[in-house]
Motif scaffolding. Structure first.
Motif, short mmCIF file in Angstrom:
data_model
loop_
_atom_site.label_atom_id
_atom_site.label_comp_id
_atom_site.label_asym_id
_atom_site.label_seq_id
_atom_site.Cartn_x
_atom_site.Cartn_y
_atom_site.Cartn_z
N PRO A 46 21.20 44.78 53.73
CA PRO A 46 21.22 46.01 54.54
C PRO A 46 20.18 47.04 54.10
O PRO A 46 19.80 47.90 54.88
N ARG A 47 19.71 46.94 52.85
CA ARG A 47 18.72 47.92 52.38
C ARG A 47 17.29 47.48 52.61
O ARG A 47 16.38 48.29 52.67
N LEU A 48 17.08 46.17 52.68
CA LEU A 48 15.73 45.62 52.79
C LEU A 48 15.67 44.66 53.98
O LEU A 48 16.10 43.51 53.87
N PRO A 49 15.14 45.13 55.12
CA PRO A 49 15.18 44.32 56.34
C PRO A 49 14.51 42.96 56.21
O PRO A 49 14.87 42.02 56.92
N GLN A 50 13.52 42.86 55.32
CA GLN A 50 12.81 41.58 55.21
C GLN A 50 13.52 40.58 54.30
O GLN A 50 13.07 39.44 54.16
N ARG A 51 14.59 41.02 53.65
CA ARG A 51 15.24 40.18 52.64
C ARG A 51 16.48 39.49 53.23
O ARG A 51 17.28 40.11 53.90
N GLY A 52 16.58 38.19 52.96
CA GLY A 52 17.77 37.44 53.37
C GLY A 52 18.25 36.58 52.21
O GLY A 52 17.51 36.35 51.24
N ALA A 69 11.42 37.37 55.01
CA ALA A 69 10.95 37.14 56.38
C ALA A 69 9.51 37.61 56.52
O ALA A 69 9.15 38.66 55.99
N SER A 70 8.69 36.85 57.22
CA SER A 70 7.31 37.28 57.43
C SER A 70 7.32 38.41 58.47
O SER A 70 8.06 38.37 59.45
N GLU A 71 6.49 39.43 58.21
CA GLU A 71 6.47 40.59 59.11
C GLU A 71 6.03 40.21 60.51
O GLU A 71 6.57 40.71 61.49
#
Ligand SMILES: [Zn+2]
Length: 167
Positions: A46-52, A69-71
């Motif tokens: 929830p804090r880092l949109p690119q992180r899963g 995730a790639s931008e």
């Protein structure tokens, strides 16, 4: 595989530091996860949109993987098929997620990547009854095949991340 405690879940991560594993946000509702009906559990940070994050049950125990995730893939809403669930019935965002490999390979910058549902909905997708025109009469069989296909592809990804260098 039985239920995982938060500590076991953190310990399962293979491609981040102990400190990062201790700090990562736990998946919502993890105590309700039925691992027998889960090819993997995935959630976004929830804090880092690119992180899963994904945790994959394997014969040798759970494998937790940090993904990025790639931008470009996050900006593109062009229809793409998820490489894990291969769902073609519902259009959702699919991102290109990459994972640093575990151990020495990862330290050298080696990564493994896959196009996967942006919010990791694969386990729901493979259990949805497909529209009748796609399957004829044997929808149950199709769902079973989808589930086992997803399981295989996710385990293969986890193996590629772990590699042979895991001690
Ligand atoms: Zn998917």
């Amino acid at each position: 595989m039985d239920t995982l405690t938060p500590q076991e879940l953190r310990d399962s991560f293979v491609n981040c530091s102990r400190a990062d594993a201790a700090d990562l946000p736990l998946p919502p509702g993890m105590h309700e996860v039925d691992w027998a009906r889960r090819e993997y559990l995935g959630w976004r940070d929830p804090r880092l949109p690119q992180r899963g994050y994904v945790v994959v049950p394997t014969p040798s125990g759970p494998v937790g993987i940090v993904l990025r995730a790639s931008e470009a893939s996050m900006r593109s809403h062009a229809p793409t098929i998820c490489g894990w669930c291969q769902d073609v019935h519902v259009r959702r965002d699919v991102y290109f997620w990459s994972a640093r490999r575990a151990g020495e390979a990862g330290r050298k910058g080696d990564t493994v990547g896959a196009l996967v549902c942006a919010s990791f909905e694969c386990t729901e997708n493979v259990r949805r009854t497909p529209p009748p025109q796609f399957v004829g009469f044997d929808a149950e069989r199709v769902i079973e095949d989808q589930i086992s296909g997803l399981g295989e592809r996710v385990r293969r990804f986890a193996q590629a991340v772990v590699g042979v260098s895991r001690s």
